[in-house]
Scaffold this active site. Structure first.
Site, PDB file in Angstrom:
ATOM      1  N   ASN A 146       0.956  -1.117   0.130  1.00 39.59           N
ATOM      2  CA  ASN A 146       0.529   0.436  -0.146  1.00 39.59           C
ATOM      3  C   ASN A 146       0.760   1.274  -0.390  1.00 39.59           C
ATOM      4  O   ASN A 146       0.801   2.199  -0.462  1.00 39.59           O
ATOM      5  CB  ASN A 146      -0.753  -0.250   1.037  1.00 39.59           C
ATOM      6  N   GLU A 183       4.884  -3.066  12.175  1.00 43.26           N
ATOM      7  CA  GLU A 183       3.615  -2.289  12.172  1.00 43.26           C
ATOM      8  C   GLU A 183       2.669  -2.877  11.439  1.00 43.26           C
ATOM      9  O   GLU A 183       2.380  -3.381  10.567  1.00 43.26           O
ATOM     10  CB  GLU A 183       3.615  -1.416  11.413  1.00 43.26           C
ATOM     11  N   CYS A 210      -3.121   1.297   6.763  1.00 41.29           N
ATOM     12  CA  CYS A 210      -3.564   0.989   8.423  1.00 41.29           C
ATOM     13  C   CYS A 210      -4.187   2.000   8.699  1.00 41.29           C
ATOM     14  O   CYS A 210      -4.199   1.694  10.479  1.00 41.29           O
ATOM     15  CB  CYS A 210      -2.709   0.478   8.791  1.00 41.29           C
ATOM     16  N   GLU A 220       8.063   4.063  14.196  1.00 38.23           N
ATOM     17  CA  GLU A 220       8.762   3.771  13.192  1.00 38.23           C
ATOM     18  C   GLU A 220       8.997   6.271  13.017  1.00 38.23           C
ATOM     19  O   GLU A 220       7.965   6.132  13.620  1.00 38.23           O
ATOM     20  CB  GLU A 220       9.127   3.673  12.104  1.00 38.23           C
TER      21      GLU A 220
END
Ligand code: ADP
Length: 513
Positions: free
Chosen positions: A183, A284, A318, A491
């Site tokens: 994505n 993640e 997400c 991150e």
């Protein structure tokens, strides 16, 4: 120097969508300068081919845009060994040297924005304007970590003994396996690899099978930037070969760290594999973001935030809002304004069409999932105020659902598509209970003008990122990471590089007072 003057590589694709309006059925061409259209793996500084190749498809049309080498466990192992060898010298480089290379890589991404954006659009379906935004976002991590590389400080700690000094050193973890989703084919790689290289780690990247071209273009630019052989390796593979390649990347004793972005189910699988050799892990994973609109909200801002956080990348991020909770006092007006904004601003089509805001979903399965959630909601009493239908194979109309309840599938699982389901609530306690009733917690959003409510709700939401009166949050300066089953570690920000560093305690003794 490598040639950058080769003729552009051109693929003409016709976007043929059964049942779609004529305006959607047009031809688009993928023009990318040849050095950026790589189809081999990068291992130890060389472009190599495996025995087989797999097709990369334009999700809008299903047409093949390239065939990419299909790496297996042997190539993955070679890449891990190369990264391990390279680590020996890469960890000795100065922070300034690493910083300069990352900066060069950033400059090259910026210079090639248009080509990189086209690759994203053609392999993932993301509209071109958003794809350009992704390249800029992706490059920003290289810029950020080129700066952070030089700010990795250790500590000298006051010692309880007069004849000893306590020093805490930061050292790179080693070889990092980087497994990324489709994505954000560009930015999910730079966000991890930028931090890893800045820390002094070397990497083996396995991009998603749907989007290997962006990863290979990044690898080409890393080569042009001058990273030594073996520091950056990329091993694309098909869905069929993914488990065997993944097994090498998550179990090989030469790998010290895995970093993954993707679904919670796959993340758990990789964590289990990594457990045997106790690898460091950053994860993640999926989200199920609540978007709460309280009675005091500025409704126009809430609608603007909802549009941005829901329909970006056709709902396939997400951190996309997944569950909309709107307080009774503003519910009707919110629904009306939302419908008007969707009608005015959203246009379905091929990502390469400049008018498109909503590209295809990544594949037919993704569109099917949204359609199933819509059907389930309708069967349980929800009403479709806008959209609701599939178009062609992988397109889904942006859909607004009213009268949603917590029993419906769309309130229980991540949609990953352009579905905006709205539930009406009465009290703050009720909204928080619904928002927190989830095993995952990545992003959450709410709109309120009541300052004490802002503090209360921001603290109470069980998420790793919270947007207060804001629908778009991501930036390299901020920490990105989830709570609960949304992941481990974070991150970006000053903490992102920490994921690739070990703290070593050095006791310097025998110092006579
Ligand atoms: P999706 O179902 O949307 O493709 P995944 O979480 O499965 O989401 O995919 C994210 C990334 O994880 C992709 O690069 C995919 O190839 C990879 N992946 C999936 N299964 C495995 C596995 N068994 N080992 C290693 N990587 C995997």
């Amino acid at each position: 120097m490598r040639s950058v003057c080769l003729p552009p590589t051109r693929r003409l694709l016709r976007c043929l969508l059964p049942g779609a309006p004529a305006a959607m059925n047009r031809s688009f061409s993928l023009d990318v300068s040849a050095p950026l259209l790589r189809t081999q793996a990068l291992v130890d500084g060389c472009w190599v081919s495996a025995a087989a190749a797999f097709p990369v498809l334009d999700p809008a049309t299903g047409e093949e845009i390239a065939r990419v080498t299909d790496c297996g466990p042997a190539e993955a192992k070679q890449a891990v060994e190369a990264a391990h060898r390279a680590f020996g010298s890469w960890k000795q480089t100065t922070a300034k040297e690493r910083s300069q290379l990352l900066r060069k890589w950033f400059d090259l991404l910026t210079q090639h924005t248009e080509d990189l954006a086209k690759l994203i659009t053609f392999e993932s379906g993301k509209p071109l304007r958003e794809a350009r935004g992704e390249v800029s976002y992706g490059a920003s991590f290289l810029e950020w970590f080129s700066e952070e590389a030089r700010r990795v400080y250790g500590d000298i700690v006051p010692s309880p003994a007069r004849d000893r000094k306590i020093l805490l050193l930061k050292q790179p973890v080693g070889v990092a396996s980087i497994i990324t989703p489709w994505n954000f084919p560009n930015a999910m790689i730079t966000r991890k690899v930028g931090a890893a290289l800045a820390a002094g780690c070397t990497v083996v990247v396995k991009p998603a099978e749907d989007t290997p071209l962006s990863a290979l273009a990044l690898a080409e630019l890393a080569q042009q930037a001058g990273f030594p052989a073996g520091v950056v390796n990329v091993v694309p593979c098909s869905r069929e070969r993914t488990p065997s390649v993944g097994a090498v990347l998550c179990t090989d004793p030469l790998v010290d760290k895995i970093s993954f972005t993707g679904s919670t189910a796959t993340g758990k699988l990789l964590l289990k594999m990594a457990a045997d050799t106790v690898k460091r892990a950053s994860m993640e994973l999926g989200g199920h973001a609540p978007f709460i609109v309280f009675d005091s909200a500025d409704l126009d801002k809430a609608v603007g935030g909802a549009m941005a956080s829901k329909f970006r990348n056709s709902g396939q991020t997400c951190v996309c809002s997944n569950r909309f909770l709107v307080q009774r006092g503003v519910y009707d007006r919110f629904m009306e304004k939302m419908g008007v904004a969707m009608e005015a601003e959203l246009r379905l089509g091929h990502g390469a069409d400049p008018d498109t805001t909503q590209g295809p979903l990544i594949n037919a399965r993704a569109a099917e999932k949204v359609a199933t959630q819509v059907a389930d909601a309708v069967s349980r009493g929800a009403s479709v105020l806008r959209g609701g239908k599939r178009v062609g194979v992988s397109f889904m109309e942006p859909t607004l659902l009213a009268g949603v309840t917590t029993e419906m599938l769309c309130m229980k699982e991540e949609t990953f598509g352009p579905l905006l389901p709205v539930l009406r609530f009465d009290t703050e306690e009720e909204a928080l209970a619904i928002a927190n009733a989830s095993s995952v917690g990545l992003a959450g959003y709410f709109y309120s003008q009541d300052l004490s409510q802002v503090w209360r709700v921001a603290e109470a939401l069980q998420v790793g990122l919270v947007g207060v009166n804001e629908g778009l949050l991501s930036t390299p300066e901020a920490a990105f990471g989830g709570v609960k089953q949304s992941g481990l570690g974070c991150e970006g920000s000053k903490y992102g590089i920490r994921e690739y560093l070990e703290v070593k305690y050095m006791c310097l003794g025998g110092l006579r007072p």
